[in-house]
Motif scaffolding. Sequence first.
Motif, PDB file in Angstrom:
ATOM      1  N   LEU A  13      44.511  78.913  66.488  1.00 29.78           N
ATOM      2  CA  LEU A  13      43.553  79.690  67.269  1.00 29.78           C
ATOM      3  C   LEU A  13      42.915  78.845  68.372  1.00 29.78           C
ATOM      4  O   LEU A  13      43.000  77.611  68.361  1.00 29.78           O
ATOM      5  CB  LEU A  13      42.443  80.228  66.361  1.00 29.78           C
ATOM      6  N   GLN A  14      42.268  79.532  69.309  1.00 28.11           N
ATOM      7  CA  GLN A  14      41.467  78.875  70.324  1.00 28.11           C
ATOM      8  C   GLN A  14      40.004  78.889  69.881  1.00 28.11           C
ATOM      9  O   GLN A  14      39.571  79.793  69.173  1.00 28.11           O
ATOM     10  CB  GLN A  14      41.607  79.601  71.671  1.00 28.11           C
ATOM     11  N   LYS A  15      39.252  77.886  70.320  1.00 27.07           N
ATOM     12  CA  LYS A  15      37.833  77.834  69.978  1.00 27.07           C
ATOM     13  C   LYS A  15      37.149  79.095  70.487  1.00 27.07           C
ATOM     14  O   LYS A  15      37.404  79.544  71.598  1.00 27.07           O
ATOM     15  CB  LYS A  15      37.186  76.595  70.596  1.00 27.07           C
ATOM     16  N   GLY A  16      36.268  79.656  69.660  1.00 24.03           N
ATOM     17  CA  GLY A  16      35.596  80.884  70.033  1.00 24.03           C
ATOM     18  C   GLY A  16      36.275  82.129  69.500  1.00 24.03           C
ATOM     19  O   GLY A  16      35.888  83.244  69.843  1.00 24.03           O
ATOM     20  N   ALA A  17      37.307  81.944  68.661  1.00 28.09           N
ATOM     21  CA  ALA A  17      38.031  83.084  68.086  1.00 28.09           C
ATOM     22  C   ALA A  17      37.075  83.956  67.273  1.00 28.09           C
ATOM     23  O   ALA A  17      36.124  83.468  66.661  1.00 28.09           O
ATOM     24  CB  ALA A  17      39.174  82.597  67.209  1.00 28.09           C
ATOM     25  N   SER A  18      37.334  85.257  67.273  1.00 26.78           N
ATOM     26  CA  SER A  18      36.472  86.199  66.549  1.00 26.78           C
ATOM     27  C   SER A  18      36.724  86.125  65.044  1.00 26.78           C
ATOM     28  O   SER A  18      37.722  85.535  64.592  1.00 26.78           O
ATOM     29  CB  SER A  18      36.732  87.629  67.030  1.00 26.78           C
ATOM     30  N   ASP A  19      35.824  86.764  64.279  1.00 29.18           N
ATOM     31  CA  ASP A  19      35.971  86.774  62.820  1.00 29.18           C
ATOM     32  C   ASP A  19      37.284  87.444  62.410  1.00 29.18           C
ATOM     33  O   ASP A  19      37.966  86.980  61.489  1.00 29.18           O
ATOM     34  CB  ASP A  19      34.787  87.502  62.165  1.00 29.18           C
ATOM     35  N   ASP A  20      37.633  88.537  63.087  1.00 33.27           N
ATOM     36  CA  ASP A  20      38.882  89.243  62.758  1.00 33.27           C
ATOM     37  C   ASP A  20      40.099  88.379  63.064  1.00 33.27           C
ATOM     38  O   ASP A  20      41.069  88.361  62.290  1.00 33.27           O
ATOM     39  CB  ASP A  20      38.974  90.557  63.548  1.00 33.27           C
ATOM     40  N   GLU A  21      40.072  87.660  64.189  1.00 30.97           N
ATOM     41  CA  GLU A  21      41.189  86.772  64.549  1.00 30.97           C
ATOM     42  C   GLU A  21      41.331  85.649  63.524  1.00 30.97           C
ATOM     43  O   GLU A  21      42.450  85.277  63.144  1.00 30.97           O
ATOM     44  CB  GLU A  21      40.970  86.193  65.946  1.00 30.97           C
TER      45      GLU A  21
END
Length: 379
Positions: A13-21
Amino acid sequence: MSEKRDFYEVLGLQKGASDDEIKRAFRKMAMKYHPDRNPDDKEAEEKFKEVNEAYGILSDAEKKQRYDQFGHAGVDPNAGFGGGAGFSGFGGFEDIFDMFGGGFGDMFGGGRARKNGPTRGNDLQKAVTISFNEAAFGVKKDIKMTKNVVCKSCNGSGAKDGTASKTCPNCGGSGMVATTQRTPFGAIQRQTPCPECHGTGTIIETPCPDCNGKGHNRKSVTISVNIPAGVDNGTIITLRGQGEPGKNGGPPGDLYVIIDVTPHKLYRRSGQDLQIEVPITFEQASLGDELEIPTLDGKVRYKIPAGTQSGTSFRLKGNGIVNTRGTRKGDLYVKVIVEIPTKLNNKQKKAITEMAKVVNMDCYSNKKSFKDIIKDIFK
């Protein structure tokens, strides 16, 4: 020892990914590296632990905020910040909390929890393999696993029946004692777990003989799980409270059941839709025919038109997979493939040759032959 990888990188993932991601990435990685799917694979086992550690931090809002601001040092009480000499004398992130009197704790949404307070039990994971049809229609499965369970003899207290634990005289039941540490800023007082009660705040004088004072036993258990119709490969079903028991009156953890679906011999799945390939003869493709199509609910008849080309797909609406809420079904896509005979005797070869003389290019909607197309290109 290799440097610990970035938790976002671990989950892809990328930093700042959402909870769902974060949740979706965890499901994917957990399935990929789960020990049940990679027996005796040490590398997969290590990656599975790494994925769990990353998810444990990034799925917790407070820990995620600390990690985003300070990196690994923000979530590891045994790691120093490094870099500036002013922090070199501290044992870890908790020392910064103590130095500022809990100010950092307030910044992150509350003070530090007491060491002897209620602690939620560990979450567990278990992979369950089911057939394609079981995934399509739903099934009840019994899961056998070994885990910690509350000791029945002491009901989790750790003390022998008829006795009770007592308040630790060294820390007065707080589970913490004050120590003084010299730093570049001078002497700083910090709180550390009590060495007498190991941070629990209580001392068991007469341990339970069945669990040796631990409050839990390691046992093989059978847990039933209702798997709903429509689950797909990699689906995670959460069984609340079926993880390991909590400590000091804390709630139990959860059990995450990871679904592994065995591929079907005929169908390929894409979401709620199914795809199937059906062989037909040259005669059927040319003249049209009524085919018998196998579906999950039984055989249905479908009429293909004359002149059907090999590779053509037809949609049978509502013959796919139901969604897990049971409100809608996908479709079945039937792809017809014209089979060419490979073993011909002389009589059959002669018949085809005679047919070819009759079925000339006029029968192909006045299309040019491939030979004529090549001539036009290279004029």
